[in-house]
Scaffold this motif. Structure first.
Motif, PDB file in Angstrom:
ATOM      1  N   LEU A  51       0.822  -1.209   0.000  1.00 47.99           N
ATOM      2  CA  LEU A  51       0.000   0.000   0.000  1.00 47.99           C
ATOM      3  C   LEU A  51       0.855   1.257   0.000  1.00 47.99           C
ATOM      4  CD1 LEU A  51      -2.586  -0.995   2.774  1.00 47.99           C
ATOM      5  CD2 LEU A  51      -2.904  -1.103   0.296  1.00 47.99           C
ATOM      6  N   SER A  52       0.362   2.284  -0.667  1.00 45.41           N
ATOM      7  CA  SER A  52       0.979   3.604  -0.546  1.00 45.41           C
ATOM      8  C   SER A  52       0.548   4.198   0.786  1.00 45.41           C
ATOM      9  CB  SER A  52       0.506   4.512  -1.691  1.00 45.41           C
ATOM     10  OG  SER A  52      -0.878   4.807  -1.530  1.00 45.41           O
ATOM     11  N   GLN A  53       1.180   5.289   1.181  1.00 50.20           N
ATOM     12  CA  GLN A  53       0.760   5.950   2.410  1.00 50.20           C
ATOM     13  C   GLN A  53      -0.696   6.399   2.321  1.00 50.20           C
ATOM     14  OE1 GLN A  53       3.649   9.075   3.074  1.00 50.20           O
ATOM     15  NE2 GLN A  53       4.856   7.766   4.429  1.00 50.20           N
ATOM     16  N   ALA A  54      -1.093   6.928   1.167  1.00 49.22           N
ATOM     17  CA  ALA A  54      -2.473   7.392   0.994  1.00 49.22           C
ATOM     18  C   ALA A  54      -3.459   6.225   1.082  1.00 49.22           C
ATOM     19  CB  ALA A  54      -2.621   8.130  -0.333  1.00 49.22           C
ATOM     20  N   GLN A  55      -3.122   5.097   0.485  1.00 47.85           N
ATOM     21  CA  GLN A  55      -4.011   3.929   0.540  1.00 47.85           C
ATOM     22  C   GLN A  55      -4.139   3.411   1.973  1.00 47.85           C
ATOM     23  OE1 GLN A  55      -1.733   1.696  -2.323  1.00 47.85           O
ATOM     24  NE2 GLN A  55      -3.374   1.837  -3.861  1.00 47.85           N
TER      25      GLN A  55
ATOM     26  N   MET B 236      -7.495   3.090   7.033  1.00 49.45           N
ATOM     27  CA  MET B 236      -7.632   3.267   8.471  1.00 49.45           C
ATOM     28  C   MET B 236      -8.428   4.511   8.858  1.00 49.45           C
ATOM     29  SD  MET B 236      -6.335   0.524   9.401  1.00 49.45           S
ATOM     30  CE  MET B 236      -6.513   0.773  11.159  1.00 49.45           C
ATOM     31  N   GLY B 237      -8.934   5.244   7.871  1.00 47.46           N
ATOM     32  CA  GLY B 237      -9.793   6.386   8.163  1.00 47.46           C
ATOM     33  C   GLY B 237      -9.065   7.675   8.490  1.00 47.46           C
ATOM     34  N   TYR B 238      -7.787   7.772   8.149  1.00 44.37           N
ATOM     35  CA  TYR B 238      -7.049   9.017   8.367  1.00 44.37           C
ATOM     36  C   TYR B 238      -7.344   9.975   7.217  1.00 44.37           C
ATOM     37  CZ  TYR B 238      -4.336   6.706  12.023  1.00 44.37           C
ATOM     38  OH  TYR B 238      -3.951   6.046  13.164  1.00 44.37           O
ATOM     39  N   PRO B 239      -7.289  11.287   7.472  1.00 44.12           N
ATOM     40  CA  PRO B 239      -7.615  12.255   6.423  1.00 44.12           C
ATOM     41  C   PRO B 239      -6.577  12.275   5.306  1.00 44.12           C
ATOM     42  CG  PRO B 239      -6.845  13.387   8.407  1.00 44.12           C
ATOM     43  CD  PRO B 239      -6.971  11.930   8.749  1.00 44.12           C
ATOM     44  N   LEU B 240      -7.071  12.568   4.107  1.00 43.70           N
ATOM     45  CA  LEU B 240      -6.212  12.720   2.931  1.00 43.70           C
ATOM     46  C   LEU B 240      -6.282  14.165   2.457  1.00 43.70           C
ATOM     47  CD1 LEU B 240      -7.223   9.528   0.923  1.00 43.70           C
ATOM     48  CD2 LEU B 240      -5.131   9.865   2.247  1.00 43.70           C
ATOM     49  N   GLN B 241      -5.170  14.655   1.912  1.00 43.79           N
ATOM     50  CA  GLN B 241      -5.107  15.988   1.332  1.00 43.79           C
ATOM     51  C   GLN B 241      -4.490  15.883  -0.054  1.00 43.79           C
ATOM     52  OE1 GLN B 241      -2.966  15.454   4.215  1.00 43.79           O
ATOM     53  NE2 GLN B 241      -4.671  15.726   5.617  1.00 43.79           N
ATOM     54  N   THR B 242      -4.726  16.900  -0.868  1.00 40.46           N
ATOM     55  CA  THR B 242      -4.056  16.975  -2.158  1.00 40.46           C
ATOM     56  C   THR B 242      -2.667  17.544  -1.908  1.00 40.46           C
ATOM     57  OG1 THR B 242      -6.147  17.343  -3.284  1.00 40.46           O
ATOM     58  CG2 THR B 242      -4.156  17.920  -4.487  1.00 40.46           C
ATOM     59  N   GLY B 243      -1.662  16.817  -2.366  1.00 45.24           N
ATOM     60  CA  GLY B 243      -0.281  17.241  -2.165  1.00 45.24           C
ATOM     61  C   GLY B 243       0.121  18.328  -3.138  1.00 45.24           C
ATOM     62  N   SER B 244       1.313  18.854  -2.969  1.00 44.18           N
ATOM     63  CA  SER B 244       1.808  19.939  -3.811  1.00 44.18           C
ATOM     64  C   SER B 244       1.977  19.515  -5.266  1.00 44.18           C
ATOM     65  CB  SER B 244       3.138  20.468  -3.262  1.00 44.18           C
ATOM     66  OG  SER B 244       4.106  19.435  -3.248  1.00 44.18           O
ATOM     67  N   ARG B 245       2.115  18.216  -5.502  1.00 40.55           N
ATOM     68  CA  ARG B 245       2.265  17.709  -6.876  1.00 40.55           C
ATOM     69  C   ARG B 245       0.947  17.169  -7.435  1.00 40.55           C
ATOM     70  NH1 ARG B 245       7.989  14.677  -5.902  1.00 40.55           N
ATOM     71  NH2 ARG B 245       9.130  16.547  -5.360  1.00 40.55           N
ATOM     72  N   GLY B 246      -0.147  17.396  -6.701  1.00 39.49           N
ATOM     73  CA  GLY B 246      -1.460  17.017  -7.194  1.00 39.49           C
ATOM     74  C   GLY B 246      -1.985  15.685  -6.713  1.00 39.49           C
ATOM     75  N   GLY B 247      -1.138  14.802  -6.220  1.00 41.77           N
ATOM     76  CA  GLY B 247      -1.602  13.496  -5.757  1.00 41.77           C
ATOM     77  C   GLY B 247      -2.134  13.565  -4.333  1.00 41.77           C
ATOM     78  N   LEU B 248      -2.849  12.513  -3.933  1.00 45.80           N
ATOM     79  CA  LEU B 248      -3.354  12.454  -2.564  1.00 45.80           C
ATOM     80  C   LEU B 248      -2.232  12.052  -1.619  1.00 45.80           C
ATOM     81  CD1 LEU B 248      -6.843  10.750  -2.944  1.00 45.80           C
ATOM     82  CD2 LEU B 248      -6.343  13.131  -2.427  1.00 45.80           C
ATOM     83  N   GLN B 249      -2.271  12.613  -0.425  1.00 51.01           N
ATOM     84  CA  GLN B 249      -1.297  12.256   0.604  1.00 51.01           C
ATOM     85  C   GLN B 249      -1.970  12.345   1.960  1.00 51.01           C
ATOM     86  OE1 GLN B 249       1.775  15.232   0.131  1.00 51.01           O
ATOM     87  NE2 GLN B 249       0.886  16.525   1.683  1.00 51.01           N
ATOM     88  N   SER B 250      -1.349  11.742   2.940  1.00 48.73           N
ATOM     89  CA  SER B 250      -1.832  11.826   4.314  1.00 48.73           C
ATOM     90  C   SER B 250      -0.690  12.317   5.186  1.00 48.73           C
ATOM     91  CB  SER B 250      -2.323  10.473   4.819  1.00 48.73           C
ATOM     92  OG  SER B 250      -2.613  10.551   6.199  1.00 48.73           O
TER      93      SER B 250
END
Length: 93
Positions: free
Chosen positions: A27-31, A36-50
């Motif tokens: 799994l990626s960090q975002a996956q 686990m229900g942690y929030p995701l944000q759009t990163g500076s490069r456009g992808g999702l991150q947590s």
């Protein structure tokens, strides 16, 4: 019929242990964060991150994942050393 409560060993993982478990699950960090229900944000490069998951894996951040949450992550990803999740009779996961 008396049911005994389930007793699980639930140590708090280090950032390195959490990262190793996430990578072993493929799994990626975002996956992992989404699972686990942690929030995701759009990163500076456009992808999702947590940012939360990143902090939990960090060796310099003081935040740690709680042991019961880590045990659930291991169960959900099929990595728990003692237990597995199985569907109740007649149900599917």
């Amino acid at each position: 019929m008396t049911t005994r409560p389930l007793t699980l060993t639930m140590p708090t993982p280090t950032g390195d242990q959490l990262k190793a478990a996430r990578m072993a699950a493929g799994l990626s960090q975002a996956q992992a964060a989404e699972l686990m229900g942690y929030p995701l944000q759009t990163g500076s490069r456009g992808g999702l991150q947590s940012r939360t998951w990143q902090a939990l894996e960090s060796t310099t951040d003081e935040r740690n994942m709680q042991g019961p949450v880590f045990a659930m992550f291991l169960l959900l990803t099929g990595q728990h050393p003692e237990y597995t999740l199985t569907p109740r009779s007649g149900q599917t996961l």
